[in-house]
Design a protein around this motif. Structure first.
Motif, PDB file in Angstrom:
ATOM      1  N   THR A  88       1.900 -11.705  -7.920  1.00 33.56           N
ATOM      2  CA  THR A  88       2.977 -11.422  -6.437  1.00 33.56           C
ATOM      3  C   THR A  88       3.854 -10.247  -6.772  1.00 33.56           C
ATOM      4  OG1 THR A  88       3.050 -13.718  -6.364  1.00 33.56           O
ATOM      5  CG2 THR A  88       4.561 -12.456  -4.994  1.00 33.56           C
ATOM      6  N   VAL A  89       3.741  -9.116  -6.089  1.00 37.41           N
ATOM      7  CA  VAL A  89       5.014  -8.131  -6.030  1.00 37.41           C
ATOM      8  C   VAL A  89       5.702  -7.681  -4.790  1.00 37.41           C
ATOM      9  CG1 VAL A  89       3.039  -6.402  -5.456  1.00 37.41           C
ATOM     10  CG2 VAL A  89       4.968  -5.756  -6.990  1.00 37.41           C
ATOM     11  N   GLU A  90       6.820  -7.373  -4.765  1.00 40.30           N
ATOM     12  CA  GLU A  90       7.426  -7.110  -3.577  1.00 40.30           C
ATOM     13  C   GLU A  90       7.707  -5.795  -3.310  1.00 40.30           C
ATOM     14  OE1 GLU A  90      11.893  -7.936  -1.128  1.00 40.30           O
ATOM     15  OE2 GLU A  90      11.428  -8.941  -3.274  1.00 40.30           O
ATOM     16  N   GLY A  91       7.379  -4.963  -2.177  1.00 41.52           N
ATOM     17  CA  GLY A  91       7.686  -3.657  -1.825  1.00 41.52           C
ATOM     18  C   GLY A  91       6.696  -3.338  -0.768  1.00 41.52           C
ATOM     19  N   ARG A  92       6.726  -1.981  -0.321  1.00 44.63           N
ATOM     20  CA  ARG A  92       5.904  -1.616   0.681  1.00 44.63           C
ATOM     21  C   ARG A  92       4.626  -1.586   0.014  1.00 44.63           C
ATOM     22  NH1 ARG A  92       9.323   0.712   4.612  1.00 44.63           N
ATOM     23  NH2 ARG A  92      11.058   0.648   4.133  1.00 44.63           N
ATOM     24  N   PRO A  93       3.655  -1.874   0.743  1.00 48.64           N
ATOM     25  CA  PRO A  93       2.216  -1.923   0.419  1.00 48.64           C
ATOM     26  C   PRO A  93       1.567  -0.561  -0.069  1.00 48.64           C
ATOM     27  CG  PRO A  93       2.292  -3.359   2.259  1.00 48.64           C
ATOM     28  CD  PRO A  93       3.792  -2.625   1.867  1.00 48.64           C
ATOM     29  N   GLY A  94       1.960   0.497   0.553  1.00 47.62           N
ATOM     30  CA  GLY A  94       1.449   1.707   0.312  1.00 47.62           C
ATOM     31  C   GLY A  94       2.138   2.132  -0.970  1.00 47.62           C
ATOM     32  N   THR A  95       2.930   1.647  -1.557  1.00 53.71           N
ATOM     33  CA  THR A  95       3.710   2.229  -2.909  1.00 53.71           C
ATOM     34  C   THR A  95       3.456   1.236  -3.981  1.00 53.71           C
ATOM     35  OG1 THR A  95       5.509   3.199  -1.483  1.00 53.71           O
ATOM     36  CG2 THR A  95       6.150   2.538  -3.687  1.00 53.71           C
ATOM     37  N   VAL A  96       3.545  -0.253  -3.731  1.00 58.83           N
ATOM     38  CA  VAL A  96       3.319  -0.813  -4.801  1.00 58.83           C
ATOM     39  C   VAL A  96       1.788  -1.376  -5.229  1.00 58.83           C
ATOM     40  CG1 VAL A  96       5.541  -2.288  -4.282  1.00 58.83           C
ATOM     41  CG2 VAL A  96       3.553  -3.193  -3.491  1.00 58.83           C
ATOM     42  N   VAL A  97       0.805  -0.952  -4.268  1.00 58.56           N
ATOM     43  CA  VAL A  97      -0.496  -1.169  -4.636  1.00 58.56           C
ATOM     44  C   VAL A  97      -1.004  -0.149  -5.595  1.00 58.56           C
ATOM     45  CG1 VAL A  97      -2.981  -1.328  -3.745  1.00 58.56           C
ATOM     46  CG2 VAL A  97      -1.016  -2.613  -2.755  1.00 58.56           C
ATOM     47  N   PRO A  98      -0.708   1.155  -5.256  1.00 56.31           N
ATOM     48  CA  PRO A  98      -1.038   2.267  -6.218  1.00 56.31           C
ATOM     49  C   PRO A  98      -0.261   2.095  -7.434  1.00 56.31           C
ATOM     50  CG  PRO A  98      -0.792   3.064  -4.033  1.00 56.31           C
ATOM     51  CD  PRO A  98      -0.356   1.714  -3.902  1.00 56.31           C
ATOM     52  N   ARG A  99       0.887   1.745  -7.422  1.00 50.41           N
ATOM     53  CA  ARG A  99       1.673   1.574  -8.866  1.00 50.41           C
ATOM     54  C   ARG A  99       1.080   0.477  -9.515  1.00 50.41           C
ATOM     55  NH1 ARG A  99       7.174   0.364  -7.272  1.00 50.41           N
ATOM     56  NH2 ARG A  99       7.227   2.312  -6.335  1.00 50.41           N
ATOM     57  N   TYR A 100       0.876  -0.414  -8.982  1.00 48.86           N
ATOM     58  CA  TYR A 100       0.274  -1.816  -9.883  1.00 48.86           C
ATOM     59  C   TYR A 100      -1.047  -1.269 -10.290  1.00 48.86           C
ATOM     60  CZ  TYR A 100      -0.998  -6.380 -11.109  1.00 48.86           C
ATOM     61  OH  TYR A 100      -1.480  -7.761 -11.729  1.00 48.86           O
ATOM     62  N   ALA A 101      -1.972  -0.417  -9.493  1.00 49.79           N
ATOM     63  CA  ALA A 101      -3.298  -0.369 -10.057  1.00 49.79           C
ATOM     64  C   ALA A 101      -3.089   0.543 -11.140  1.00 49.79           C
ATOM     65  CB  ALA A 101      -3.891   0.351  -9.055  1.00 49.79           C
ATOM     66  N   ALA A 102      -2.201   1.415 -11.285  1.00 47.79           N
ATOM     67  CA  ALA A 102      -1.944   2.569 -12.298  1.00 47.79           C
ATOM     68  C   ALA A 102      -1.293   1.777 -13.835  1.00 47.79           C
ATOM     69  CB  ALA A 102      -1.112   3.761 -12.029  1.00 47.79           C
ATOM     70  N   ASN A 103      -0.493   0.972 -13.545  1.00 51.41           N
ATOM     71  CA  ASN A 103       0.398   0.307 -14.492  1.00 51.41           C
ATOM     72  C   ASN A 103      -0.387  -0.889 -15.189  1.00 51.41           C
ATOM     73  OD1 ASN A 103       2.325   2.377 -14.086  1.00 51.41           O
ATOM     74  ND2 ASN A 103       3.773   0.824 -12.849  1.00 51.41           N
ATOM     75  N   GLU A 104      -1.332  -1.614 -14.317  1.00 46.28           N
ATOM     76  CA  GLU A 104      -1.874  -2.762 -14.842  1.00 46.28           C
ATOM     77  C   GLU A 104      -3.349  -2.656 -15.180  1.00 46.28           C
ATOM     78  OE1 GLU A 104      -0.115  -5.194 -15.655  1.00 46.28           O
ATOM     79  OE2 GLU A 104       1.841  -4.288 -14.689  1.00 46.28           O
ATOM     80  N   GLY A 105      -4.058  -1.423 -15.254  1.00 43.02           N
ATOM     81  CA  GLY A 105      -5.180  -1.243 -15.859  1.00 43.02           C
ATOM     82  C   GLY A 105      -6.232  -1.632 -14.744  1.00 43.02           C
ATOM     83  N   ILE A 106      -6.110  -1.311 -13.401  1.00 37.94           N
ATOM     84  CA  ILE A 106      -7.240  -1.529 -12.511  1.00 37.94           C
ATOM     85  C   ILE A 106      -7.883  -0.363 -12.496  1.00 37.94           C
ATOM     86  CG2 ILE A 106      -7.358  -2.013 -10.105  1.00 37.94           C
ATOM     87  CD1 ILE A 106      -5.908  -4.371 -11.412  1.00 37.94           C
TER      88      ILE A 106
END
Length: 146
Positions: A88-106
């Protein structure tokens, strides 16, 4: 099937219709990958927030996680769902999805495209849909299901 075999696939769950299709696609297309079902809690001040009633952060986060869990439980192949982890993550989807992908080895992102839910015609016409924003902002391959 595809020749591309990612180790980790991200499926954003934005509380939209047809999210089950993105999860089913990821499970079927990438049978050896770990799937991260990312429950995104949009901030209440964001234009795509889910209502006028102010709810406590904890309640909204719990609801997003419950929605993702329900989506996972409804997946057809329960054996394949053993590969799915909910975050679970909070934020605007257009920002948090790319950030999560980059930071979590997606390695790959699978999501439903514009034209569903509150991401309708006007946003698609103006090029401001969430899927388009994710494609634009991430360096990972993104599969957008129409």
């Amino acid at each position: 099937m595809t020749d591309f075999a990612p180790d980790r696939v991200l499926v954003p769950e934005l509380g939209r219709p047809r999210a089950d299709e993105a999860l089913a696609y990821a499970l079927e297309t990438f049978p050896d990958a770990e799937i991260v079902l990312l429950a995104v809690v949009t901030p209440l001040d964001a234009p795509l927030s889910e209502g006028g009633v102010l709810e406590r952060h904890e309640e909204r986060t719990a609801e997003a996680r419950a929605s993702a869990t329900e989506l996972l439980e409804s997946a057809a192949d329960s054996a394949a769902t053993d590969r799915v982890r909910i975050e679970t993550v909070e934020g605007r989807p257009g920002t948090v999805v790319p950030r999560y992908a980059a930071n979590e080895g997606i390695d790959h992102v699978v999501m439903i495209g514009s034209g569903t839910g509150s991401d309708g015609f006007l946003r698609r016409f103006l090029g401001r849909g969430i899927a388009g924003t994710v494609v634009e902002r991430t360096s990972r391959p993104v599969t957008v299901l129409g």
